[in-house]
Design a protein around this motif. Structure first.
Motif, short mmCIF file in Angstrom:
data_model
loop_
_atom_site.label_atom_id
_atom_site.label_comp_id
_atom_site.label_asym_id
_atom_site.label_seq_id
_atom_site.Cartn_x
_atom_site.Cartn_y
_atom_site.Cartn_z
N THR A 1 132.17 49.72 20.17
CA THR A 1 133.21 50.47 20.86
C THR A 1 132.64 51.78 21.39
O THR A 1 131.66 52.32 20.86
CB THR A 1 134.39 50.77 19.91
OG1 THR A 1 135.36 51.53 20.61
CG2 THR A 1 133.94 51.56 18.69
N LYS A 2 133.27 52.31 22.44
CA LYS A 2 132.90 53.60 23.01
C LYS A 2 133.82 54.71 22.51
O LYS A 2 133.61 55.88 22.85
CB LYS A 2 132.95 53.53 24.53
CG LYS A 2 131.92 52.58 25.13
CD LYS A 2 132.01 52.57 26.65
CE LYS A 2 130.97 51.61 27.24
NZ LYS A 2 131.06 51.56 28.73
N ALA A 3 134.82 54.35 21.73
CA ALA A 3 135.76 55.34 21.21
C ALA A 3 135.07 56.24 20.18
O ALA A 3 134.20 55.79 19.43
CB ALA A 3 136.95 54.63 20.57
N LYS A 4 135.47 57.51 20.13
CA LYS A 4 134.88 58.44 19.19
C LYS A 4 135.39 58.20 17.77
O LYS A 4 134.66 58.38 16.81
CB LYS A 4 135.19 59.88 19.62
CG LYS A 4 134.55 60.27 20.93
CD LYS A 4 134.86 61.71 21.29
CE LYS A 4 134.21 62.12 22.61
NZ LYS A 4 134.50 63.52 22.97
N GLY A 5 136.63 57.79 17.65
CA GLY A 5 137.20 57.56 16.33
C GLY A 5 136.96 56.14 15.84
O GLY A 5 136.00 55.46 16.23
N ASN A 6 137.86 55.67 14.99
CA ASN A 6 137.75 54.33 14.43
C ASN A 6 138.19 53.28 15.46
O ASN A 6 139.01 53.55 16.33
CB ASN A 6 138.60 54.21 13.17
CG ASN A 6 138.12 55.16 12.08
OD1 ASN A 6 136.91 55.43 11.96
ND2 ASN A 6 139.03 55.67 11.27
#
Length: 464
Positions: free
Chosen positions: A425-430
């Motif tokens: 994933t490219k998301a910073k969070g989970n």
């Protein structure tokens, strides 16, 4: 030395049929049209006036002309005078091009659907069509319309909102002037109209009549005269035009001014190589044993939303649906799968990622849901690194057709130290995923059928 040759001798037989081979296509057309009930054509002929050419004769020559790729009414009329198969079908009668064109554009238009259904019934009786396997596909056909006289729905809505804001400002200005002059007949309706969320042309027209009445009582009121002139000459005509354009668009995003039924869409033939949108129609056709069993014309550019209307039209025409529907990935939406399941039709319909799932890059991608494991007992997903994504909430969304999609949202507890996160994933969070469990079930069923021996065979047949 030479075979005897003379143009002054009368030869027998004089029957044109003798010069047509027994297996010629023109005999098939003649036999098929002869077997159609005459009552189909009766509705297009109310009677009165001089005798008309027989509709079966005109239908025969038009259908045979189409099989020979002759579409011009002048060319068909010429063939009737000069070509033996056409002369035989016409019984040596010679309808001119105006008669042929009038028949197919006016009279035949009303009976075309019934004629097509009658031909299908004959094919069914002969055992050529059984509706066991229905192969469907679509193609976009460019409309005979100007490519640059377009109307975009979003632009119409934007211009309409700007115009409504101008009208509100105008009404508020008039109201303020009336209050300053302490006029005895203050118009409460004008204030309410200026504050309303949506201004229609009908409401503007009613207000204009009131302002004109007020202007007759005070002909020297220059601001009021200017407002009436502005409303009458500019604002009201523009609002009426925007409303007509919005009504013509309906659910579509665009239409052509020279052909309002045509929608702008991308065509397969793009000679400018720039993805130019052109006015056109999406034509859906379904076949069995290479006979065209069903057809429909749509204003939607995507095939996904055309399948259900196409099948409903087929059911109205034939009284039943096919046992198996075979289609490509353009039709593999959840709504289509749900409809086919409801109607007890086997769906050999690909979805958009069917072929990519067999590639090595897909199978090794840690972010793909198909490479994860679903724990049904605990209602959670387990990623490639063994991290668990628990259920958070359920969201519902409704498509333009009214079909409701239920999405279940799952979220990982901790992805910070996961070595696969950069590829997942490219998301910073989970990591969070939204899943339609119904769509997953439909795709699993389609995958199993398409990879079977029968599925591969039918998919290969569909190409032909």
């Amino acid at each position: 030395m030479y075979i005897q040759y003379t143009m002054d001798q009368l030869y027998l037989p004089m029957d044109l049929e003798e010069d047509i081979p027994q297996n010629h296509l023109v005999r098939v057309v003649n036999d098929m049209v002869n077997r159609i009930n005459d009552k189909i054509f009766a509705a297009a002929y109310p009677g009165g006036g001089r005798h008309s050419y027989h509709p079966k004769m005109l239908t025969k020559i038009i259908l045979y002309a189409y099989t020979q790729r002759i579409y011009s009414s002048r060319q068909i009329a010429k063939a009737v005078r000069e070509t033996i198969p056409f002369m035989w079908l016409a019984g040596r009668q010679r309808p001119d091009f105006r008669t042929i064109n009038r028949f197919r554009s006016e009279r035949m238009k009303d009976v075309l659907e019934s004629l097509f259904t009658a031909l299908l019934e004959l094919l069914t009786q002969g055992g050529y069509v059984k509706l066991d396997h229905y192969f469907v596909d679509g193609t976009k056909i460019e409309a005979n319309a100007n490519r640059y006289t377009f109307v975009w729905r979003k632009a119409v809505v934007r211009y309409k909102m700007k115009l409504q804001e101008k009208v509100r400002v105008l009404f508020q200005t008039i109201e303020v002037q009336e209050q300053q002059e302490n006029l005895a007949h203050e118009d409460a309706d004008l204030a309410e109209l200026g504050e309303s969320a949506s201004l229609s042309s009908e409401a503007m027209e009613q207000t204009l009549r009131k302002l004109e009445t007020q202007l007759n009582e005070q002909p020297k009121d220059k601001p009021l005269k200017k407002a009436v002139r502005l409303l009458k000459k500019d604002y009201l005509p523009r609002m009426q035009r925007y409303e007509r354009q919005e009504e013509t668009c309906g659910e579509r995003n665009s239409y052509s001014k020279t052909d309002p039924d045509a929608t702008f869409m991308r065509m397969k033939e793009d000679h400018m190589k720039n993805g130019q949108l052109k006015p056109g129609y999406n034509v859906q056709a379904g076949t069995e044993n290479q006979f065209i069993v069903g057809y429909s014309v749509h204003q939607r550019p995507t095939d996904t939303r055309c399948l259900i209307p196409h099948l409903k039209q087929l059911q109205r025409r034939l009284g039943q649906l096919p046992k198996t529907v075979v289609a490509d990935a353009g039709y593999g939406g959840e709504e289509n799968y749900a409809y086919l399941e409801k109607e007890n039709c086997e769906a050999l319909v690909k979805y958009n990622t069917f072929h990519r799932e067999t590639s090595k890059s897909w199978k090794t991608d840690p972010g793909k849901l198909e490479n994860w494991t679903y724990d049904e007992e605990n209602d959670q997903w387990i990623c490639r690194n063994g991290r668990k994504l628990g259920f958070v909430r359920e969201s519902r969304s409704q498509l333009d057709s009214g079909y409701e999609v239920k999405l279940r949202v799952y979220r990982s507890e901790n992805c910070e130290d996961c070595p696969l996160k950069s590829g997942c994933t490219k998301a910073k969070g989970n990591r969070e995923i939204r899943v339609s469990m119904t769509y997953l079930r439909y795709k699993e069923q389609a995958r199993e059928k398409l990879r079977s021996e029968e599925g591969r065979t039918l998919s290969a047949r569909r190409m032909a």
